[in-house]
Motif scaffolding. Structure first.
Motif, PDB file in Angstrom:
ATOM      1  N   LEU A 119       0.840  -1.192   0.000  1.00 11.14           N
ATOM      2  CA  LEU A 119       0.000   0.000   0.000  1.00 11.14           C
ATOM      3  C   LEU A 119       0.877   1.245   0.000  1.00 11.14           C
TER       4      LEU A 119
ATOM      5  N   TYR B 209       0.493   5.236   1.307  1.00  9.18           N
ATOM      6  CA  TYR B 209      -0.268   6.196   2.080  1.00  9.18           C
ATOM      7  C   TYR B 209       0.343   7.577   1.866  1.00  9.18           C
TER       8      TYR B 209
ATOM      9  N   LYS C 250       0.550  11.493   3.570  1.00  4.46           N
ATOM     10  CA  LYS C 250       0.337  12.151   4.854  1.00  4.46           C
ATOM     11  C   LYS C 250       0.636  13.637   4.758  1.00  4.46           C
TER      12      LYS C 250
ATOM     13  N   PRO D 278      -2.135   9.305   8.204  1.00  2.00           N
ATOM     14  CA  PRO D 278      -1.927   8.838   6.822  1.00  2.00           C
ATOM     15  C   PRO D 278      -3.258   8.473   6.178  1.00  2.00           C
TER      16      PRO D 278
ATOM     17  N   PHE E 119      -5.034   6.453   2.881  1.00  2.00           N
ATOM     18  CA  PHE E 119      -4.775   5.437   1.874  1.00  2.00           C
ATOM     19  C   PHE E 119      -4.816   6.055   0.481  1.00  2.00           C
TER      20      PHE E 119
ATOM     21  N   SER F 289      -3.136   0.608  -3.686  1.00  2.00           N
ATOM     22  CA  SER F 289      -2.538  -0.637  -3.208  1.00  2.00           C
ATOM     23  C   SER F 289      -2.341  -1.606  -4.362  1.00  2.00           C
TER      24      SER F 289
ATOM     25  N   PHE G 119       4.206   7.284   2.305  1.00  2.00           N
ATOM     26  CA  PHE G 119       4.703   6.098   2.988  1.00  2.00           C
ATOM     27  C   PHE G 119       4.329   4.849   2.198  1.00  2.00           C
TER      28      PHE G 119
ATOM     29  N   PHE H 275       5.801  -0.206   7.745  1.00  2.00           N
ATOM     30  CA  PHE H 275       5.948   1.031   6.989  1.00  2.00           C
ATOM     31  C   PHE H 275       7.407   1.341   6.696  1.00  2.00           C
TER      32      PHE H 275
END
Lengths: 111, 111
Positions: free
Chosen positions: A34, A36, A38, A44, A46, A49, A89, A101
């Protein structure tokens, strides 16, 4: 021991160009990956993915590529926009277990 | 609300004080995760619940950290006798299968 690595802490890109964010992992049992995004003072969110049975997943301007043999994935953003400026991330998991992560890459899109 | 809710958003504690951080996951989400994010780092896994069962607490840094989810919904992360190195953002996430969704985090500052 960092199982997910993002080796570039920062990246600057001109608006309209492609942004490529990279991620490497060490655990071959990971089967779901995935990305993310932020913003400061927010959790974070989504972004996109990919399952380990695929090598590409596309959603609008965002595409994630997975190279299982190299244990490498990348996020491409085309075209990059100033609103894309954030910390990105990479994360990986096995089944529905906890996410591992990377340390993040700060993307700055220059208008 | 529709998202993961965390409280308090900001907490300042004197060294040695106990703190409790609350997480309200998305209704129906079976899995709940706690992460610790230090400045400039990616989220680090602390603990994971499936319903009320704490399936993995391997990331808790010391026995001063304790988490519970007694009814399989709301979770509390408790830190006893806080130390300066506990200063971080504590993130909670919940998921049904995959794609964990995060709250905005609780920023803890220990003086």
């Amino acid at each position: 021991d960092q199982q997910v690595k993002q080796n570039s802490p920062s990246l600057s890109v001109q608006e309209g160009r492609i942004s490529i964010l990279n991620c490497d992992y060490t655990n071959s049992m990971f089967d779901y990956f995935l990305w993310y995004k932020k913003y400061p003072a927010e959790g974070p969110t989504f972004l996109i993915s990919i399952s380990s049975i695929k090598d590409k997943n596309e959603d609008g301007r965002f595409t994630v590529f997975l190279n299982k043999s190299a244990k490498h994935l990348s996020l491409h953003i085309v075209p990059s926009q100033p609103g894309d400026s954030a910390v990105y991330f990479c994360a990986a998991q096995t089944g529905a277990n906890n996410l591992f992560f990377g340390t993040g890459t700060r993307l700055t899109v220059i208008p | 609300g529709a998202g993961v809710s965390q409280s308090p958003r900001y907490k300042v504690a004197k060294r040695g004080q106990d703190v409790a951080l609350r997480c309200d996951p998305i209704s129906g989400h079976v899995s709940l995760f706690w992460y610790q994010q230090a400045l400039g780092q990616g989220p680090e896994f602390l603990t994971y619940f499936q319903n009320e069962a704490q399936l993995d607490k391997s990331g808790l840094p010391s026995d001063r950290f304790f988490a519970e989810r007694p009814e399989g919904s709301v979770s509390t992360l408790k830190i006893q006798r806080t130390q300066q190195e506990d200063s971080a953002v504590y993130l909670c996430a919940s998921s049904l299968y995959a794609r964990a969704q995060f709250g905005e985090g609780s920023r803890l500052t220990v003086l």
